[in-house]
Structures are given as structure tokens and as C-alpha cells.
Design a protein around this motif. Structure first.
Motif, PDB file in Angstrom:
ATOM      1  N   SER A  34       0.973  -1.227  -0.038  1.00 44.65           N
ATOM      2  CA  SER A  34      -0.062  -0.039   0.062  1.00 44.65           C
ATOM      3  C   SER A  34       0.951   1.238   0.071  1.00 44.65           C
ATOM      4  CB  SER A  34      -0.945   0.059   1.051  1.00 44.65           C
ATOM      5  OG  SER A  34      -1.544   1.354   1.177  1.00 44.65           O
ATOM      6  N   HIS A  35       0.587   2.259  -0.733  1.00 39.77           N
ATOM      7  CA  HIS A  35       1.162   3.518  -1.210  1.00 39.77           C
ATOM      8  C   HIS A  35       0.534   4.489  -0.515  1.00 39.77           C
ATOM      9  CE1 HIS A  35       3.418   6.779  -2.847  1.00 39.77           C
ATOM     10  NE2 HIS A  35       4.612   6.074  -2.659  1.00 39.77           N
ATOM     11  N   ASP A  36       0.924   5.348   0.231  1.00 33.54           N
ATOM     12  CA  ASP A  36       0.148   6.722   0.605  1.00 33.54           C
ATOM     13  C   ASP A  36      -0.662   7.443  -0.337  1.00 33.54           C
ATOM     14  OD1 ASP A  36       0.767   5.782   3.187  1.00 33.54           O
ATOM     15  OD2 ASP A  36       2.259   7.607   3.552  1.00 33.54           O
ATOM     16  N   GLN A  37       0.112   7.641  -1.572  1.00 33.30           N
ATOM     17  CA  GLN A  37      -0.374   8.263  -2.666  1.00 33.30           C
ATOM     18  C   GLN A  37      -1.102   7.540  -3.818  1.00 33.30           C
ATOM     19  OE1 GLN A  37       2.605  10.677  -4.489  1.00 33.30           O
ATOM     20  NE2 GLN A  37       1.081  11.863  -5.926  1.00 33.30           N
ATOM     21  N   PHE A  38      -0.453   6.225  -4.132  1.00 31.22           N
ATOM     22  CA  PHE A  38      -1.089   5.665  -5.298  1.00 31.22           C
ATOM     23  C   PHE A  38      -1.943   4.621  -4.842  1.00 31.22           C
ATOM     24  CE2 PHE A  38       3.259   7.122  -6.470  1.00 31.22           C
ATOM     25  CZ  PHE A  38       2.986   8.171  -7.364  1.00 31.22           C
ATOM     26  N   PHE A  41      -0.090  -0.547  -9.705  1.00 32.38           N
ATOM     27  CA  PHE A  41      -1.162  -0.164  -9.019  1.00 32.38           C
ATOM     28  C   PHE A  41      -2.436  -0.217  -9.918  1.00 32.38           C
ATOM     29  CE2 PHE A  41       2.600   2.397  -7.483  1.00 32.38           C
ATOM     30  CZ  PHE A  41       2.366   2.107  -5.963  1.00 32.38           C
ATOM     31  N   SER A  42      -2.973  -1.258 -10.171  1.00 34.31           N
ATOM     32  CA  SER A  42      -3.824  -1.505 -10.906  1.00 34.31           C
ATOM     33  C   SER A  42      -3.827  -1.161 -12.377  1.00 34.31           C
ATOM     34  CB  SER A  42      -5.254  -1.127 -10.351  1.00 34.31           C
ATOM     35  OG  SER A  42      -5.533  -1.474  -9.097  1.00 34.31           O
ATOM     36  N   GLY A  43      -2.998  -1.707 -13.206  1.00 37.80           N
ATOM     37  CA  GLY A  43      -2.807  -1.134 -14.531  1.00 37.80           C
ATOM     38  C   GLY A  43      -1.712   0.265 -14.604  1.00 37.80           C
ATOM     39  N   ARG A  44      -1.586   0.917 -13.521  1.00 36.27           N
ATOM     40  CA  ARG A  44      -0.463   1.717 -13.517  1.00 36.27           C
ATOM     41  C   ARG A  44       0.771   1.478 -13.141  1.00 36.27           C
ATOM     42  NH1 ARG A  44      -1.123   7.784 -10.549  1.00 36.27           N
ATOM     43  NH2 ARG A  44       0.698   8.459 -11.204  1.00 36.27           N
ATOM     44  N   LYS A 103       6.749   5.983   2.187  1.00 34.38           N
ATOM     45  CA  LYS A 103       5.247   5.743   2.106  1.00 34.38           C
ATOM     46  C   LYS A 103       4.654   4.300   1.571  1.00 34.38           C
ATOM     47  CE  LYS A 103       5.012  10.577   0.955  1.00 34.38           C
ATOM     48  NZ  LYS A 103       4.607  11.856  -0.062  1.00 34.38           N
ATOM     49  N   LEU A 104       5.645   3.440   1.689  1.00 29.81           N
ATOM     50  CA  LEU A 104       5.231   2.239   1.226  1.00 29.81           C
ATOM     51  C   LEU A 104       5.232   1.295   2.472  1.00 29.81           C
ATOM     52  CD1 LEU A 104       4.576   0.814  -1.499  1.00 29.81           C
ATOM     53  CD2 LEU A 104       6.927   0.341  -1.715  1.00 29.81           C
ATOM     54  N   THR A 105       4.122   0.503   2.443  1.00 25.13           N
ATOM     55  CA  THR A 105       3.987  -0.443   3.647  1.00 25.13           C
ATOM     56  C   THR A 105       3.480  -1.822   2.988  1.00 25.13           C
ATOM     57  OG1 THR A 105       1.667   0.127   4.007  1.00 25.13           O
ATOM     58  CG2 THR A 105       3.535   1.000   5.487  1.00 25.13           C
ATOM     59  N   LYS A 106       4.142  -2.940   3.394  1.00 23.93           N
ATOM     60  CA  LYS A 106       3.705  -4.285   3.050  1.00 23.93           C
ATOM     61  C   LYS A 106       2.593  -4.626   3.683  1.00 23.93           C
ATOM     62  CE  LYS A 106       7.112  -7.091   3.004  1.00 23.93           C
ATOM     63  NZ  LYS A 106       8.356  -8.127   2.992  1.00 23.93           N
TER      64      LYS A 106
END
Length: 76
Positions: free
Chosen positions: A36-40, A59-62, A72-75
């Protein structure tokens, strides 16, 4: 009787003379991990560059490339 400056306790809210803090360990990701990314938002690791210097995420196609230390990235 006065105390010396070395024996005073440190107040957590004080910006002066803060004790050194250990750096947080950099999280290690594997291909296929859900993240999970805070922005994306939600995504899945599709590639790793170097020695965990950067990760490629779908991120779902992006697709995105996130550099270490992954603030900003968490597993999930």
C-alpha cells in the motif's frame, strides 16, 4: 546547590540537544508482495532493481518505480 548541564534530563518536546536516534531499518520486498502506498494506493511488486534500491509496482494497470527507503510504502 545547582546541577550541572550533563545531569539534566532531556525533555521530549525540546528541540535542543536531542539524543541521536537509530535509523529505521529499510524494509525488504519480494516480487509478488502486496503493498500500500500513501499516494498511489494498493499495488503488487512486479520487479526489484539492484539490491532493493528500487521496486517496480503495478497499481491496477498503472506502474510506478519507488526508490529506497520506501517512506510511504507498507507491506500488507
Amino acid at each position: 546547590m545547582t546541577k550541572s548541564a550533563g545531569s539534566r534530563r532531556h525533555l521530549p518536546s525540546s528541540p535542543f540537544n536531542r539524543p541521536a536516534q537509530a535509523a529505521a531499518p529499510i524494509e525488504i520486498f519480494d516480487v509478488g508482495d502486496r503493498v500500500s502506498h500513501d499516494q498511489f494506493g494498493l499495488g503488487r511488486i512486479i520487479g526489484i532493481e539492484g539490491d532493493n534500491d528500487a521496486v517496480l509496482i503495478d497499481f491496477s494497470g498503472r506502474q510506478g518505480r519507488i526508490l529506497s527507503p520506501y517512506a510511504k510504502l507498507t507491506k500488507l
